[in-house]
Design an enzyme around this catalytic site. Sequence first.
Site, PDB file in Angstrom:
ATOM      1  N   HIS A 398       0.592  19.994  48.609  1.00 54.77           N
ATOM      2  CA  HIS A 398      -0.178  19.287  49.105  1.00 54.77           C
ATOM      3  C   HIS A 398       0.080  19.480  50.563  1.00 54.77           C
ATOM      4  CE1 HIS A 398      -2.060  16.749  45.738  1.00 54.77           C
ATOM      5  NE2 HIS A 398      -2.928  17.630  45.826  1.00 54.77           N
ATOM      6  N   ARG A 505      -9.232  24.810  36.837  1.00 57.07           N
ATOM      7  CA  ARG A 505      -8.628  24.069  35.722  1.00 57.07           C
ATOM      8  C   ARG A 505      -8.442  22.312  35.517  1.00 57.07           C
ATOM      9  NH1 ARG A 505      -5.783  28.268  38.974  1.00 57.07           N
ATOM     10  NH2 ARG A 505      -4.599  30.197  37.602  1.00 57.07           N
ATOM     11  N   ARG A 541     -13.056  25.636  32.785  1.00 56.89           N
ATOM     12  CA  ARG A 541     -11.935  25.370  31.674  1.00 56.89           C
ATOM     13  C   ARG A 541     -11.566  24.524  30.879  1.00 56.89           C
ATOM     14  NH1 ARG A 541      -6.431  28.444  31.982  1.00 56.89           N
ATOM     15  NH2 ARG A 541      -5.751  26.563  32.416  1.00 56.89           N
ATOM     16  N   GLU A 640      -6.720  36.587  26.914  1.00 53.48           N
ATOM     17  CA  GLU A 640      -5.300  36.267  27.391  1.00 53.48           C
ATOM     18  C   GLU A 640      -4.680  36.802  25.934  1.00 53.48           C
ATOM     19  OE1 GLU A 640      -4.953  32.854  29.246  1.00 53.48           O
ATOM     20  OE2 GLU A 640      -6.634  31.795  27.157  1.00 53.48           O
ATOM     21  N   ASP A 664      -1.738  35.591  31.243  1.00 53.37           N
ATOM     22  CA  ASP A 664      -1.203  35.466  29.677  1.00 53.37           C
ATOM     23  C   ASP A 664      -0.993  36.393  28.890  1.00 53.37           C
ATOM     24  OD1 ASP A 664       0.049  32.800  29.283  1.00 53.37           O
ATOM     25  OD2 ASP A 664      -2.096  31.605  28.777  1.00 53.37           O
ATOM     26  N   ARG A 674       6.508  35.506  31.583  1.00 50.97           N
ATOM     27  CA  ARG A 674       7.496  35.834  33.330  1.00 50.97           C
ATOM     28  C   ARG A 674       8.299  35.422  34.157  1.00 50.97           C
ATOM     29  NH1 ARG A 674       2.608  34.278  36.185  1.00 50.97           N
ATOM     30  NH2 ARG A 674       1.948  32.323  35.172  1.00 50.97           N
ATOM     31  N   CYS A 711      -8.995  37.073  36.108  1.00 46.82           N
ATOM     32  CA  CYS A 711      -8.375  35.974  36.671  1.00 46.82           C
ATOM     33  C   CYS A 711      -6.752  35.993  36.950  1.00 46.82           C
ATOM     34  CB  CYS A 711      -9.165  34.229  36.562  1.00 46.82           C
ATOM     35  SG  CYS A 711      -7.992  33.967  34.958  1.00 46.82           S
TER      36      CYS A 711
END
Length: 786
Positions: A398, A505, A541, A640, A664, A674, A711
């Site tokens: 933020h 998300r 999603r 994914e 993913d 990762r 994405c």
Amino acid sequence: MIEDNAEHLGLRTLEDISELILHSHDLRETLQNIVNLVSKRTGSDVCSLYLLEKDGETLTLYATKGLSKGSVGKVQMNTSEGLTGLVVEQRSVVATGNAPSHPRYKYFRETKEERFLSFLGIPLFEHKSPAGVIVIQTRESRSFLPKEISALTTIANQISSIIINARLLDSIRKKEEERAFFEQELNKIKAGTLTAAQGKPQDRKKKKYQLMVRCVAVSPGFSWGKVSIINHTTASNQFSLEKVGSRAEEKKRFLLAVEKAKIQTLYLEKRVAESLSKEDAAIFHTHLMILEDRGFLSKILERIENDFGAIHAVDDVVESYVEAFSRMEDPYLRERSADMKDIGRRISDSLTGNNRTPAKFREKKVLVAREILPSDLASLDHDKILGIISGSGDVNSHASIMAKSLGIPAVIAKWDDIRNISNRDEVIVDGNTGCLYLNPDQKVKDEYERLSLDFNLKRRELDVLRDEPAITLDGVKVRLQANIALFNDVKVALANGAEGIGLYRTEFPYMVRSNFPDRNDLVRLYRKVLEEFAPRPVTIRTLDIGGDKKLPYFPHPLEENPFMGWRSIRLSLEQRDILREQLAGILLASPFGTTRVMFPLITAVDEVRLLKNILGEVRKELTEAGHPVADDIKIGIMVEVPAAVQTAKFLVQEVDFFSIGTNDLIQYTLAADRNNLKVQQYYDPFHPSVLQSIRNVALVGKKAGKPVSLCGEMASDPFSAMILLGLGITEFSLSAPSIPVIKSFLRTIYQRDAEDIATRLLELGSTREIQEQIQALKKTFGLPTT
């Protein structure tokens, strides 16, 4: 005197303008050549170009033939002022034979334009939005014929297009100059020209050391000046023993501290709303929701009931939230740990009586801190902050979002690299490249002074692209959408020209509550996002928890390998009530925008059919209850995991679109986490199997006539975006600030070249050979190599 043959004037001038562009070296030279040519062709005493600034209200003189050269860049006016402002205001031609007598005439002493009587102003447009004005002036009073105005309007249209391209080319050129300069400076450091700060802190008393630190760029821009250190610890490094009263006393102390923290949060929210916007202030509204959350409060009260002191109880609960957020893979959610620290600090301050008063600077300074919290930026005088250097955090925090909104250059460094910076030091903060210069020499200062003068121009050049489509040189349209997680991200996405939300998300509202939000909570949030982006599509999603994303109020079994365990859509299908409630929230919000639903971690056709049945049942329940629901909601899935790649030809028959989640997909395909440094070298976006998978899914979508978007971090890199385009992907969803960069690059390449490059890479079976090809290609396109 304007030539008699107006048609000949227009055609001849257009031809000459096209020719002179080839001989212009930068934007300023291009604009100056244009006004020189138009002045000559029209036989006018003056031709000037005024461009509209980013605020949409200020006109600046960028080039002139006939007015004082010293007025270029200095003369500015509001669109409500002067005859030139009137052209923008009316969006039409303004002509008069006696300008000084016109009621809107405004005299600028710097221009020395009192000698000129006639005035002709023609607006410049960029996709129907005003971009500036071209002005013709003559000493004698005269009338402009309709044919003359028509010819000059045609020229103005051509000039508008040229200015857009000139700005873009100038931006690319200057970025290359910057890159070359930074590489040169880095080589100097390696060669020992600059003395690295490896000595002991006391060595600095003798002589200020010079250093360049590579950081993460957070907020664009340049700044330099003296340093001011923010220290969140107490002034004295002493500890104190907590005095603990009875349980009742501690509860009372805690609840009173929460009320004080709420008042402080409301003050911060109001302050940010006044200085920035309500959207930016929503950061503190989120803090307020947590301070009022029963689950959060009950956890602390429970610890007090178990004989924790109030301060200890707050620290313990806040730390548990911080740890939970910090472990998350999703960067948006991971950075919410800073918000929990901020909230905890406010409660603790109220408990200890440490009433922090906002620091006041007598002069402008660059802030340095181990961690910048949202309340730090909210409480400080923004006009006195030159730049920000943080020793921790992320571009998704933020505080980073606020820095961008405030337009303050900011970088994130490793704390060990900056911990010895003192208030005596001078720094240059480069929020474009992520470079931090400590006590720079005069050569570096001079170079940054030059870059600073050009920076506002470059920012306007990227802004020009905001409403421009991402079209390759051979006419292929690429759709660029944004990834978001918070409502605050919507503003950033819109500002960067996102054509929709490719990935929303939805986890955060679940993470900060003490129990699952109901459909009413969700519909309020989803509706706001849909309305802000309407009519552009918003892809929502469904809940993707599990793995590293745990809910504090939802018991999750201990799993040896949670990323391959009970998570995402698997959890939703077993917890149908949770899924149905979220789908109800999405459907109830759907009439307020263009809604798309996307299901994550799909591995089989049976899963998709079951999810469609559940969605249909929820729709039927809502419509029978009299609730309006949009009819044209598209349904898609995230590809994914390798199973989805292998069965794509069956899955595509069940859905309206695919979205390839490369983050993913890469780690599942290569069995390489990762985030695990031990196997990080195996996580390779250009591994042959990854490229083949993306190509196969793109071909399946094309054959079925259904869109395939991508994405993930790959979409945010210009070279990767070119490869993806060559593999057949023409829709990307990426971090919003990356959109202008990707768009500007895609507009400079041919799709056929991208296809040729991708085909060559697909024919290679060795990762080493692919990497060698990539490095060579990056040099060809002027991109940084590794």
